[in-house]
Design a protein around this motif. Structure first.
Motif, PDB file in Angstrom:
ATOM      1  N   GLY A 191      -5.629   8.066   7.392  1.00 34.80           N
ATOM      2  CA  GLY A 191      -6.468   7.274   8.688  1.00 34.80           C
ATOM      3  C   GLY A 191      -6.981   6.281   7.541  1.00 34.80           C
ATOM      4  N   ILE A 192      -5.796   4.862   7.830  1.00 37.79           N
ATOM      5  CA  ILE A 192      -6.275   3.823   7.683  1.00 37.79           C
ATOM      6  C   ILE A 192      -7.701   3.698   8.975  1.00 37.79           C
ATOM      7  N   GLY A 193      -8.541   2.032   8.672  1.00 33.77           N
ATOM      8  CA  GLY A 193      -9.006   1.812   9.772  1.00 33.77           C
ATOM      9  C   GLY A 193      -8.883  -0.052   9.653  1.00 33.77           C
ATOM     10  N   PRO A 194      -9.462  -0.601  10.372  1.00 39.29           N
ATOM     11  CA  PRO A 194      -9.876  -1.493  10.923  1.00 39.29           C
ATOM     12  C   PRO A 194     -10.643  -2.345   9.609  1.00 39.29           C
ATOM     13  N   ARG A 195     -11.634  -1.801   8.530  1.00 38.30           N
ATOM     14  CA  ARG A 195     -11.750  -2.710   7.252  1.00 38.30           C
ATOM     15  C   ARG A 195     -11.357  -2.004   6.181  1.00 38.30           C
ATOM     16  N   SER A 196     -10.272  -1.566   5.870  1.00 40.66           N
ATOM     17  CA  SER A 196      -9.525  -0.707   5.070  1.00 40.66           C
ATOM     18  C   SER A 196      -8.433  -2.014   4.915  1.00 40.66           C
ATOM     19  N   PHE A 197      -7.826  -2.662   5.149  1.00 40.56           N
ATOM     20  CA  PHE A 197      -6.821  -3.803   4.131  1.00 40.56           C
ATOM     21  C   PHE A 197      -7.615  -4.762   3.371  1.00 40.56           C
ATOM     22  N   ASP A 198      -8.904  -5.135   3.974  1.00 39.73           N
ATOM     23  CA  ASP A 198     -10.274  -5.674   3.642  1.00 39.73           C
ATOM     24  C   ASP A 198     -10.295  -5.483   2.389  1.00 39.73           C
ATOM     25  N   LEU A 199     -10.573  -3.976   2.216  1.00 41.51           N
ATOM     26  CA  LEU A 199     -11.104  -2.911   1.375  1.00 41.51           C
ATOM     27  C   LEU A 199      -9.732  -3.565  -0.005  1.00 41.51           C
ATOM     28  N   LEU A 200      -9.222  -3.049   0.295  1.00 40.42           N
ATOM     29  CA  LEU A 200      -7.861  -3.179  -0.491  1.00 40.42           C
ATOM     30  C   LEU A 200      -8.021  -3.821  -1.299  1.00 40.42           C
ATOM     31  N   ALA A 201      -7.366  -5.697  -0.672  1.00 40.36           N
ATOM     32  CA  ALA A 201      -7.411  -6.390  -1.010  1.00 40.36           C
ATOM     33  C   ALA A 201      -8.631  -7.161  -2.129  1.00 40.36           C
ATOM     34  N   ARG A 202      -9.534  -7.111  -1.603  1.00 37.94           N
ATOM     35  CA  ARG A 202     -10.322  -6.745  -3.093  1.00 37.94           C
ATOM     36  C   ARG A 202     -10.106  -6.040  -3.794  1.00 37.94           C
ATOM     37  N   LEU A 203      -9.752  -5.671  -3.678  1.00 45.43           N
ATOM     38  CA  LEU A 203     -10.238  -4.247  -5.299  1.00 45.43           C
ATOM     39  C   LEU A 203      -8.346  -4.282  -5.904  1.00 45.43           C
ATOM     40  N   GLY A 204      -7.295  -5.238  -4.856  1.00 43.35           N
ATOM     41  CA  GLY A 204      -6.068  -5.799  -5.504  1.00 43.35           C
ATOM     42  C   GLY A 204      -5.322  -5.581  -5.983  1.00 43.35           C
ATOM     43  N   TYR A 205      -4.853  -3.994  -4.824  1.00 39.94           N
ATOM     44  CA  TYR A 205      -4.161  -3.460  -3.858  1.00 39.94           C
ATOM     45  C   TYR A 205      -2.813  -4.828  -3.478  1.00 39.94           C
ATOM     46  N   ARG A 206      -2.043  -4.208  -3.684  1.00 38.92           N
ATOM     47  CA  ARG A 206      -0.976  -4.994  -2.992  1.00 38.92           C
ATOM     48  C   ARG A 206       0.048  -4.585  -1.567  1.00 38.92           C
ATOM     49  N   ILE A 207       0.117  -2.782  -1.266  1.00 34.50           N
ATOM     50  CA  ILE A 207       0.670  -2.533  -0.674  1.00 34.50           C
ATOM     51  C   ILE A 207      -0.453  -1.075  -0.192  1.00 34.50           C
ATOM     52  N   ASP A 208       0.037  -1.113   1.502  1.00 31.24           N
ATOM     53  CA  ASP A 208      -0.386   0.062   2.047  1.00 31.24           C
ATOM     54  C   ASP A 208       0.648   0.823   2.595  1.00 31.24           C
ATOM     55  N   SER A 209       0.782   1.941   2.714  1.00 26.80           N
ATOM     56  CA  SER A 209       1.425   2.675   3.459  1.00 26.80           C
ATOM     57  C   SER A 209       0.980   3.741   3.879  1.00 26.80           C
ATOM     58  N   SER A 210       0.160   3.457   4.799  1.00 21.44           N
ATOM     59  CA  SER A 210      -1.119   4.843   5.689  1.00 21.44           C
ATOM     60  C   SER A 210      -0.535   5.154   7.078  1.00 21.44           C
ATOM     61  N   VAL A 211       0.181   3.779   7.555  1.00 23.97           N
ATOM     62  CA  VAL A 211       0.929   3.893   9.172  1.00 23.97           C
ATOM     63  C   VAL A 211       1.887   4.892   9.007  1.00 23.97           C
ATOM     64  N   ARG A 212       2.012   5.808   9.980  1.00 21.69           N
ATOM     65  CA  ARG A 212       2.931   6.202  10.894  1.00 21.69           C
ATOM     66  C   ARG A 212       3.294   6.182  11.904  1.00 21.69           C
ATOM     67  N   PRO A 213       4.499   5.565  11.632  1.00 23.26           N
ATOM     68  CA  PRO A 213       4.628   4.796  13.249  1.00 23.26           C
ATOM     69  C   PRO A 213       5.310   6.206  14.196  1.00 23.26           C
ATOM     70  N   GLY A 214       5.368   6.495  16.030  1.00 25.83           N
ATOM     71  CA  GLY A 214       5.490   7.172  16.326  1.00 25.83           C
ATOM     72  C   GLY A 214       4.303   8.709  16.730  1.00 25.83           C
ATOM     73  N   TYR A 215       3.376   8.532  15.491  1.00 23.59           N
ATOM     74  CA  TYR A 215       2.533   9.628  15.822  1.00 23.59           C
ATOM     75  C   TYR A 215       0.709   9.323  16.406  1.00 23.59           C
ATOM     76  N   ASP A 216       0.023   9.924  16.990  1.00 26.70           N
ATOM     77  CA  ASP A 216      -1.077   9.077  17.466  1.00 26.70           C
ATOM     78  C   ASP A 216      -2.341  10.942  17.470  1.00 26.70           C
ATOM     79  N   TYR A 217      -3.072  10.301  16.175  1.00 26.48           N
ATOM     80  CA  TYR A 217      -3.410  11.238  15.993  1.00 26.48           C
ATOM     81  C   TYR A 217      -5.435  11.239  16.772  1.00 26.48           C
ATOM     82  N   SER A 218      -5.010  10.095  17.621  1.00 26.67           N
ATOM     83  CA  SER A 218      -6.575  10.499  18.072  1.00 26.67           C
ATOM     84  C   SER A 218      -7.415  11.425  19.008  1.00 26.67           C
ATOM     85  N   ALA A 219      -6.461  12.838  19.019  1.00 23.27           N
ATOM     86  CA  ALA A 219      -7.374  14.169  19.146  1.00 23.27           C
ATOM     87  C   ALA A 219      -8.036  14.311  18.665  1.00 23.27           C
ATOM     88  N   ASP A 220      -8.124  14.104  17.303  1.00 18.55           N
ATOM     89  CA  ASP A 220      -8.489  14.373  15.536  1.00 18.55           C
ATOM     90  C   ASP A 220      -9.625  13.661  15.572  1.00 18.55           C
TER      91      ASP A 220
END
Length: 330
Positions: A158-187
């Motif tokens: 469940g990554i969102g439009p603000r998530s990457f900025d929040l992660l950078a502020r806390l010192g995170y280097r890596i995100d692994s939330s994107v699951r290519p080919g999958y669409d969760y918009s119905a939920d």
């Protein structure tokens, strides 16, 4: 909650990661280390049991004997359970495994509202609440394990439009939330249907998508063809049975090993330099996930890993620990 599905912007050519030549083709294993809950029931803040962690040392041993490090993406029930912390503290003594962060909003304080399906995706939360939950969890993990986590995964992807900025502020280097080919918009979740498996930069954070591969004679049609088939009754199933197009995620959870081996061949042949595999820790004990319901399923789960690691050995595809990945990124 967001009114429409979040779709990560496609990366530019400049954002794509150019791995060093000496990095070769590698694979990594991320584990969603989490509490147990009924996947078919409404989410509940009271679901914080961690009994499946008793099976984690044996699973880790199987990987450690093959020289494979695990990036353990822990959530709040795990990070605040002394027994789980003790288990994982021993795991990272192998020198290749590391602790990361996984945010399950429904069990991670602060709790501002009742959890709805859409609010279970952290990126849908109000900005202040997403930030507070992420900061609280990051502090809990840092306190429990003695060092700040560097990798993140949003629960339910469940990554969102603000998530990457929040992660950078806390010192995170890596995100692994994107699951290519999958669409969760119905939920009310994000839409990754047209994303691909290549790593890329978003500001100071590098996205390492979970690896999804399209296989079959029509695989060049990829995500766009797969999405179009969703509008054709039984279209995806017909294409898969005919050997034309299948969507294969590199996980033992509901993915047959033969399909996974074909996906590895396609990914390696098409030049994907880092394959990102994953599983959920409750799958280590029958009955906690839909993927491992009994002893036979658990045996298949472990056999899947043995076979895929043998295939990587045969192809000369080495494991990359999180530390090695971050070093290669520069």
């Amino acid at each position: 909650m967001a009114g429409r599905a979040y779709r990560p912007p496609p990366p530019t050519a400049a954002q794509r990661i150019a791995w060093p030549d000496d990095f070769g083709t590698r694979f990594t294993v991320f584990v969603d280390v989490e509490e147990e809950f009924d996947w078919h029931a409404p989410l509940d803040t009271r679901n914080r049991a961690t009994t499946a962690m008793a099976a984690f040392p044996d699973a880790h041993r199987r990987f450690a004997e093959r020289g494979v490090g695990l990036t353990c993406m822990v959530d709040h029930p795990i990070a605040t359970d002394p027994a789980s912390v003790a288990i994982l503290s021993r795991v990272v003594e192998d020198g290749r495994s590391e602790i990361g962060t996984q945010l399950h909003p429904w069990v991670s304080p602060p709790f501002a509202t009742a959890t709805t399906p859409g609010d279970s995706y952290a990126g849908n939360l109000p900005a202040a609440l997403e930030a507070a939950k992420l900061a609280t969890l990051t502090t809990a993990i840092t306190t429990a394990f003695g060092s700040a986590p560097r990798a993140y995964r949003a629960g339910r992807y469940g990554i969102g439009p603000r998530s990457f900025d929040l992660l950078a502020r806390l010192g995170y280097r890596i995100d692994s939330s994107v699951r290519p080919g999958y669409d969760y918009s119905a939920d009310s979740g994000p839409d990754f249907a047209t994303a691909d498996a290549q790593a890329y930069r978003v500001g100071d954070v590098v996205e390492l998508p979970l690896t999804t591969v399209f296989t079959g004679r029509a695989r060049r049609g990829g995500a766009l063809l797969y999405r179009a088939l969703s509008y054709v009754p039984k279209g995806r199933g017909a294409f898969a049975r005919a050997g034309l197009l299948s969507r294969i995620a590199l996980t033992p959870e509901d993915m047959p090993i033969d399909a996974a081996l074909e996906a590895v061949a396609v990914a390696a042949g098409e030049g994907l330099r880092l394959l990102n595999l994953s599983f959920h820790s409750p799958s280590l004990v029958p009955g906690h996930t839909p993927y491992v319901r009994d002893a036979a399923d658990l045996k298949r789960f472990h056999t899947w890993w043995t076979t895929i690691l043998d295939e990587f050995d045969r192809r000369g595809i080495r494991n990359a620990s999180l530390n090695e990945i971050i070093a290669a990124l520069g």
